[in-house]
Design an enzyme around this catalytic site. Structure first.
Site, PDB file in Angstrom:
ATOM      1  N   ALA A  42       0.853  -1.185   0.000  1.00  0.00           N
ATOM      2  CA  ALA A  42       0.000   0.000   0.000  1.00  0.00           C
ATOM      3  C   ALA A  42       0.890   1.236   0.000  1.00  0.00           C
ATOM      4  O   ALA A  42       2.098   1.148   0.209  1.00  0.00           O
ATOM      5  CB  ALA A  42      -0.928   0.008   1.210  1.00  0.00           C
ATOM      6  N   LYS A  43       0.290   2.386  -0.231  1.00  0.00           N
ATOM      7  CA  LYS A  43       1.015   3.652  -0.133  1.00  0.00           C
ATOM      8  C   LYS A  43      -0.004   4.762   0.031  1.00  0.00           C
ATOM      9  O   LYS A  43      -1.134   4.669  -0.442  1.00  0.00           O
ATOM     10  CB  LYS A  43       1.850   3.909  -1.385  1.00  0.00           C
ATOM     11  CG  LYS A  43       3.051   4.808  -1.129  1.00  0.00           C
ATOM     12  CD  LYS A  43       4.134   4.043  -0.373  1.00  0.00           C
ATOM     13  CE  LYS A  43       5.391   4.883  -0.189  1.00  0.00           C
ATOM     14  NZ  LYS A  43       6.481   4.107   0.431  1.00  0.00           N
ATOM     15  N   GLY A  44       0.425   5.823   0.715  1.00  0.00           N
ATOM     16  CA  GLY A  44      -0.441   6.987   0.881  1.00  0.00           C
ATOM     17  C   GLY A  44       0.303   8.250   0.514  1.00  0.00           C
ATOM     18  O   GLY A  44       1.543   8.270   0.503  1.00  0.00           O
TER      19      GLY A  44
END
Length: 422
Positions: A110-112
């Site tokens: 994931a990444k934000g």
């Protein structure tokens, strides 16, 4: 719909997809499984009103992309940067999937990201933004769903605010929701140094394979933030000479060696390297072309390009950043044949490994010493290196493709074994 026609389309996302396709071709993946494995599983886009110190309310845009949820909770950093795009975040989430799989972690990627220049914000404004972002994505994260961590523009304090915000929403202290926290809030000893420690470990291991001793090693590092500075310190203590460093303001070159202690003190006092008297000033572009044994891009993606790949004067390119080498540059370096590459999904995996250790310690409420953390880290790095080297020989491919083949194969197998929910 082709992925280049989706909301994720961007140069960096295309770069990640091209890398994926090269590995998937080697694996002979069938079309349906290939698309399931490649595509991000979920994307959240949020608008965040934040009251600034002036009293004005500004609206910031933020993202969270969960690429793979088939092998465990998603895992990945949160980036605060003015050039963040959804396509960039999706590419970083994809790379996190392969990285976690490659080193054997029970996570998806994931990444934000938030579109903001955090350097322009006061501490109170940064806290409001951090808490608001966490508030907006709370329905989609949790210790068994998605576990954020720090990245470019964020740090231990930001993670502390985010953990506190999540815990207040849940009604109980829940440190396992994020990693990279302050030690007092359930952080792990060694987490701050982990990514740089891992980069340095791989550099030392591959230099030893190449027969290059530390006293004959010179190192240039683009990016003197957390990863770059910790890498520099670890390699300096090993016996290498750090001859070039840089940050967003530019770089410093000193062929006789840079005084790292002085550089760190200068950055702590002045918030950047600008004006540091320890060497000759160079641009970030010039820094990448300096003669050295090891070049370490440790800042942002796509800095080694078709324009400068032929001008590199290193023997080993160690990717401390995610995606620093474009596909065109990769091809040029392959044709040159005189530079070995430690790919990002392998080279900077120390950070997510120790994030995993932090998460385990939070879940067990039992904490390890720094020596225990680094001992476990080094053993996992050694295992990953051996697997990549063996796969590279098996398929007669680049080290990057070998690392991706391993990571992608494990994710695709998990998806195939789980099947499709009706």
């Amino acid at each position: 719909m082709a992925l280049n026609e989706t909301i994720y389309n961007s140069p960096v996302f295309q770069q990640a997809c091209t890398q994926f396709d090269a590995a998937a071709d080697i694996l002979g993946m069938e079309a349906g499984l290939r698309e399931r494995t490649k595509r991000p599983r979920r994307c959240v886009i949020v608008s965040m009103p934040v009251r600034m110190d002036s009293g004005k309310v500004e609206i910031f845009e933020g993202y969270r992309v969960q690429h793979n949820l088939s092998t465990g909770p998603a895992k990945g950093g949160i980036r605060f940067h003015q050039d963040v795009t959804l396509g960039e975040v999706a590419a970083l989430a994809m790379w996190m999937s392969w990285k976690c799989s490659l080193v054997g972690l029970p996570y998806g990627g994931a990444k934000g990201g938030v579109v903001v220049n955090a350097r322009d914000m006061s501490l109170t404004e940064l806290e409001r933004l951090s808490r608001r972002y966490m508030q907006e994505i709370t329905p989609f994260i949790g210790p068994n769903i998605d576990i954020p961590a720090p990245d470019v523009g964020t740090n231990e304090q930001v993670m502390g605010w985010m953990m506190d915000t999540y815990s207040n929403h849940k009604g109980f202290y829940d440190p396992g929701v994020v990693t990279g926290k302050p030690i007092a809030l359930g952080g792990s000893l060694g987490r701050r140094e982990a990514t740089g420690e891992g980069v340095a470990w791989f550099v030392k291991a591959y230099l030893q394979d190449m027969g290059i001793p530390p006293e004959k090693t010179t190192v240039v590092i683009q990016g003197f933030g957390n990863v770059g500075s910790e890498t520099a310190l670890a390699l300096y203590h090993w016996g290498a000479e750090i001859t070039g460093i840089s940050d967003f303001t530019g770089g410093i070159h000193n062929p006789k060696g840079i005084d790292l202690k002085a550089a760190l003190a200068y950055v702590a006092a002045n918030k950047s390297l600008q004006g540091f008297p320890g060497g000759e000033s160079v641009t970030n572009e010039q820094l990448l072309e300096l003669p050295c044994t090891v070049l370490i891009p440790a800042a942002l993606e796509r800095v080694i390009t078709g324009q400068n790949a032929r001008k590199l004067k290193c023997r080993l390119l160690a990717e401390g950043a995610n995606g620093p080498t474009t596909n065109e540059a990769d091809q040029i370096l392959s044709e040159r044949g005189d530079i070995q590459i430690i790919p990002d999904v392998l080279c900077n995996s120390g950070g997510v490994i120790v994030s995993y250790f932090e998460w385990l310690q939070n879940l067990q409420n039992y904490y390890w010493t720094k020596n225990e953390v680094f001992d476990k880290l080094h053993r996992m790095l050694a295992k990953a290196k051996a697997s990549v080297d063996e796969t590279q020989k098996k398929y007669n491919c680049s080290r990057r493709t070998a690392a991706l083949v391993l990571g992608i194969a494990r994710v695709s197998e998990a998806k195939a074994k789980r099947g499709l929910f009706p």
